[in-house]
Design a protein around this motif. Structure first.
Motif, short mmCIF file in Angstrom:
data_model
loop_
_atom_site.label_atom_id
_atom_site.label_comp_id
_atom_site.label_asym_id
_atom_site.label_seq_id
_atom_site.Cartn_x
_atom_site.Cartn_y
_atom_site.Cartn_z
N TYR A 79 40.93 32.54 36.78
CA TYR A 79 39.80 33.46 36.92
C TYR A 79 39.13 33.74 35.58
N TYR A 80 39.91 33.63 34.52
CA TYR A 80 39.39 33.96 33.18
C TYR A 80 39.37 32.72 32.28
N GLY A 81 39.37 31.55 32.92
CA GLY A 81 39.27 30.31 32.15
C GLY A 81 40.59 29.71 31.72
N GLY A 82 41.69 30.33 32.12
CA GLY A 82 43.01 29.82 31.75
C GLY A 82 43.35 28.53 32.48
N ALA A 83 44.25 27.75 31.91
CA ALA A 83 44.64 26.46 32.49
C ALA A 83 46.10 26.50 32.93
N GLU A 84 46.43 25.71 33.95
CA GLU A 84 47.80 25.64 34.46
C GLU A 84 48.78 25.22 33.37
N ASP A 85 48.39 24.23 32.55
CA ASP A 85 49.28 23.75 31.49
C ASP A 85 49.61 24.87 30.50
N GLU A 86 48.62 25.70 30.20
CA GLU A 86 48.85 26.80 29.27
C GLU A 86 49.79 27.84 29.88
N ARG A 87 49.61 28.11 31.18
CA ARG A 87 50.50 29.07 31.86
C ARG A 87 51.94 28.56 31.85
N ILE A 142 42.38 31.55 47.19
CA ILE A 142 43.51 32.36 47.64
C ILE A 142 44.73 32.10 46.77
N LYS A 143 44.98 30.85 46.49
CA LYS A 143 46.12 30.48 45.63
C LYS A 143 45.98 31.12 44.25
N ALA A 144 44.76 31.07 43.68
CA ALA A 144 44.52 31.64 42.36
C ALA A 144 44.69 33.16 42.36
N GLU A 145 44.27 33.83 43.44
CA GLU A 145 44.44 35.28 43.54
C GLU A 145 45.91 35.66 43.54
N ILE A 146 46.71 34.88 44.25
CA ILE A 146 48.15 35.16 44.31
C ILE A 146 48.77 34.92 42.93
N GLU A 147 48.36 33.86 42.27
CA GLU A 147 48.93 33.52 40.96
C GLU A 147 48.64 34.60 39.92
N ILE A 148 47.39 35.06 39.83
CA ILE A 148 47.08 36.08 38.81
C ILE A 148 47.72 37.42 39.16
N GLY A 149 47.77 37.74 40.45
CA GLY A 149 48.32 39.03 40.87
C GLY A 149 49.83 39.10 40.86
N ASP A 150 50.50 37.95 40.71
CA ASP A 150 51.96 37.93 40.80
C ASP A 150 52.64 37.19 39.66
N GLY A 151 51.90 36.88 38.61
CA GLY A 151 52.51 36.31 37.41
C GLY A 151 53.07 34.92 37.59
#
Length: 346
Positions: A35-43, A222-231
């Motif tokens: 949502y804020y430009g972050g990437a999966e690899d960075e996470r 939906i997947k992105a919302e769950i990811e940001i909201g649940d770490g």
């Protein structure tokens, strides 16, 4: 026993983060996500920092809303949410075949709600593994209150690099926790290593189901919302978990998405169209009340700056979870029971 009041919520907001640094921590956490430009690899590369920030920021909200056990449950009609959560934990203990005085590991234990319940249910000694200092300190307080501090303890460590010898535990379980791992195989391999030969590992995993379409933009949202909201660094599909277990050396005894057979939808407590007095704080009205309460607490200085931002991304998570559940593209309870062979040749 759980923190119940507004001032308790305010005092815990931010966890071990200095209250003056909460806002910057929120901003740093948010930047990890798409949502804020972050990437999966960075996470994935910075998962420990991301998850630690998440739980420092969110734990008080969880305890305020859910109590001591931060997870969903397969639920029958006429059964309260709290009753279903306990039964969900008992079911896992029975699947593992826990026996009195066994040594058990809870991977990603939160503040220890399941740990305490399962220990008392099975008369076992349980170690909770957690990389978040605030949750560990809170868990120790609660262990002491209920009198299990002699049989249950906590170890602060990363579940990708456990500080335990090989073949240390009679059983291992994880409840909606190893979804935080950047790599399922790496996490399951560590669990395999510390588990005694012939013994079992059971887990409830957060997963995207086979109905999830990675090319569908609504599914992606939906997947992105769950990811940001649940770490979460990335939500795996169910098949990836099974493949990772087998690659790590486990024999998968059985697996099933328990959400698919739940008589009461698992996401009902978060559904805005649902109202319940027993789980009021999770309902739309309860969440609206909490949001405004936090807003006031932040305004008068009792809660740190940035607290409302945490409430906002948790609200986004709730919306994503409900949508994911309704569309049957997400499950928080893909259950599996896996055995470590008696010998490597098996």
């Amino acid at each position: 026993m759980s923190k119940a009041g507004a001032l308790d919520l305010a005092s815990g907001l931010g966890g071990k983060i200095d209250k003056t640094d909460v806002l910057s921590a929120v901003e740093q956490y948010e930047k990890y996500h798409i949502y804020y430009g972050g990437a999966e690899d960075e996470r994935k590369a910075n998962y420990a920092d991301m998850v630690n920030k998440y739980y420092d920021l969110a734990t008080s909200f969880y305890e305020f809303g859910w109590g001591e056990s931060f997870h969903f449950a397969h639920r029958f009609k006429g059964e309260s949410l709290r009753e279903s959560i306990k039964r969900h934990q008992h079911f896992l203990a029975l699947q593992l075949g826990l026996k009195p005085e066994q040594k058990v590991l809870d991977v990603g234990c939160g503040i220890g709600g399941p740990l305490r319940e399962i220990s008392r249910f099975s008369l076992t000694s349980i170690t909770g593994l957690n990389n978040n200092e605030y949750q560990i300190q809170r868990g120790k307080e609660l262990n002491h209150i209920v009198g299990v501090d002699k049989t249950c303890d906590f170890v602060k460590a990363d579940f990708m690099k456990m500080p335990f010898p090989d073949n240390s535990y009679d059983a291992v379980y994880a409840i909606e926790a190893t979804c935080h791992a950047p790599d399922a195989y790496g996490c399951y391999s560590e669990i395999f290593r510390v588990l005694k030969p012939g013994q079992y590992f059971a887990a409830y995993e957060w997963c995207m189901t086979d109905s999830y379409d990675p090319n569908n933009q609504e599914h992606q949202r939906i997947k992105a919302e769950i990811e940001i909201g649940d770490g979460l660094p990335d939500i795996r599909v169910t098949g990836q978990c099974i493949e990772a277990l087998k690659k790590a050396g486990f024999k998968v005894t059985w697996s099933k998405d328990l959400a698919a057979s739940s008589p009461v939808p698992w996401y009902l407590p978060l559904d805005k169209s649902h109202f319940s007095l027993s789980s009021f704080r999770l309902t739309a009205v309860g969440r609206f009340f909490t949001k405004n309460m936090v807003k006031v607490l932040e305004y008068v200085g009792l809660a740190p700056q940035g607290s409302q931002r945490v409430q906002d991304f948790l609200e986004k998570a709730a919306e994503g979870l409900v949508e994911g559940g309704r569309k049957e593209i997400f499950t928080p309870m893909f259950f599996f029971l896996a055995q470590k062979p008696h010998t490597e040749s098996q």
